[in-house]
Design an enzyme around this catalytic site. Sequence first.
Site, mmCIF file in Angstrom:
data_model
loop_
_atom_site.group_PDB
_atom_site.id
_atom_site.type_symbol
_atom_site.label_atom_id
_atom_site.label_comp_id
_atom_site.label_asym_id
_atom_site.label_seq_id
_atom_site.Cartn_x
_atom_site.Cartn_y
_atom_site.Cartn_z
ATOM 1 N N LYS A 117 3.457 1.408 -9.702
ATOM 2 C CA LYS A 117 3.700 0.016 -10.110
ATOM 3 C C LYS A 117 2.817 -1.009 -9.391
ATOM 4 O O LYS A 117 2.557 -2.075 -9.927
ATOM 5 C CB LYS A 117 5.176 -0.337 -9.891
ATOM 6 C CG LYS A 117 6.097 0.347 -10.885
ATOM 7 C CD LYS A 117 7.544 -0.058 -10.682
ATOM 8 C CE LYS A 117 8.452 0.798 -11.563
ATOM 9 N NZ LYS A 117 9.852 0.387 -11.509
ATOM 10 N N ASN A 125 5.097 -2.999 -14.632
ATOM 11 C CA ASN A 125 5.757 -1.808 -15.173
ATOM 12 C C ASN A 125 5.473 -1.588 -16.659
ATOM 13 O O ASN A 125 5.941 -0.606 -17.230
ATOM 14 C CB ASN A 125 7.271 -1.825 -14.917
ATOM 15 C CG ASN A 125 8.031 -2.463 -16.044
ATOM 16 O OD1 ASN A 125 7.618 -3.497 -16.558
ATOM 17 N ND2 ASN A 125 9.143 -1.854 -16.452
ATOM 18 N N PRO A 179 10.455 -3.381 8.674
ATOM 19 C CA PRO A 179 10.356 -4.674 9.351
ATOM 20 C C PRO A 179 9.444 -5.634 8.593
ATOM 21 O O PRO A 179 8.380 -5.256 8.142
ATOM 22 C CB PRO A 179 9.745 -4.325 10.719
ATOM 23 C CG PRO A 179 9.871 -2.846 10.875
ATOM 24 C CD PRO A 179 9.953 -2.265 9.515
#
Lengths: 267, 267
Positions: A72, A93, A160
């Site tokens: 994607k 997509n 993170p």
Amino acid sequence: MTITGRTRLMAILGDPVAPLRSPALFNEAFARLGRDTVFVAFEVPAGELPAAWAGLTRLRNLDGLVVTMPHKEAVVPLLDAFGPVARRTGTVNTVRRRPEGGWEGEMFDGEGFRDGLERAGHPVRGAAILQVGCGAAGRAIAHALAGAGAARLRLHDAAPGRAAALARALTDAHPGLAVAEGAPDTAGQDIVVNATPLGLREGDPLPFDAARLRPPQVVADVIPNPEVTPLIAAARAAGCATVTGRSMHEGQARLAAAWLGIAGWDG
Amino acid sequence: MTITGRTRLMAILGDPVAPLRSPALFNEAFARLGRDTVFVAFEVPAGELPAAWAGLTRLRNLDGLVVTMPHKEAVVPLLDAFGPVARRTGTVNTVRRRPEGGWEGEMFDGEGFRDGLERAGHPVRGAAILQVGCGAAGRAIAHALAGAGAARLRLHDAAPGRAAALARALTDAHPGLAVAEGAPDTAGQDIVVNATPLGLREGDPLPFDAARLRPPQVVADVIPNPEVTPLIAAARAAGCATVTGRSMHEGQARLAAAWLGIAGWDG
């Protein structure tokens, strides 16, 4: 459905393709609509997308593609034009052939998720939403929820910096939206969304602690297969309404089909 | 036939693909055999074969291809291994994935033609045959007829040198065969073969003068569509037995299918 040399092609590009439901969904629609197109799966490993893409674009009877994991984001640099959501999220997509030549990509995972959620009777406007998972699908979903008028959005991602980056992008695009990032606390949320891949494989942990889920909270999952993930099962056990990944996938297919020029999908 | 993400792929590669009958033939066989494979057409223009090929070989769920005009010679340098007829003729009409990696090509146009002719009740062994057309299909057909024990083979091609080159190759491969090249004279022939494209388009002239055709001469044509070419019509009017390109095509598909590992094609 009889496939002849005149039959046009559409396809889904991914790896693995065995669990994908798009071929069945699209071919059922083509049969219902009497459209002489067949939808197949092309299994392309992650690193081989550029060469595969260069070849597939030479197939003059291929009219459009659905793009799924793991392509994607990787497909974006291979395309010539983009719809607004693809531009905003950097993910695609669905790809269609442009009349003037070249290929255009757009992203319907987010709007498909929102469409599935709302068709199941859960309006987004004014809702407080916790979303866990801020990858390609998560980015598209958060933008769609923000665009549909969510009141508050709380984001969490195990990687993170990912939730914070998405929070900044959402604030830029939707200045009035209350966005926060942090621990995946379900308290006070109207809708709780799993946009991580957790639940796809047997033995996956829950994407967040489900012990405090209570009605009328709504729990929505992006995993289409298995339809009932451990999270969906836990939410149902707690008495919450649930929306499975199958609804998101059907919403995504409906919107992708319309953009691919397939009229009358809903019958 | 329900196509899902698990369904394997086979395809025919050509341009144009609209008139091709392989998708219907193969899919009928797959349905009959309960095999979860779908056969589609890939329309690839002549100059784009190398890029298309590099992409198609990345599709991990693609098991084999039939190759037709205009790619039967152009595909040869793209392959990794060859069957004996492909090596002899420098042409390929079927490609399969090798278990050890890479792709292997073989040519069944010639054997398919011979198979169709003999199944229609016209043995090649001992026959005197005139063949008009010495291109890719013609080369494969002449080798198959020689291999099946034709007594004499007379070759003609409108392109200078082509019939002579094929005659030399046949003499090398079949030292006992009587091969001649020259005018397309039907007198004294048991079987007369059109291996040119003449008859494909409306208004094409006959590939040779049909005025002297007489029973029990047999006239065979390679053109599968239209099934009744002007040559076939003229031969029937003269009372000759005929074998259409459809028989050749069915023979070719039968042999290609067996080589592609599709057991039980004939039911």
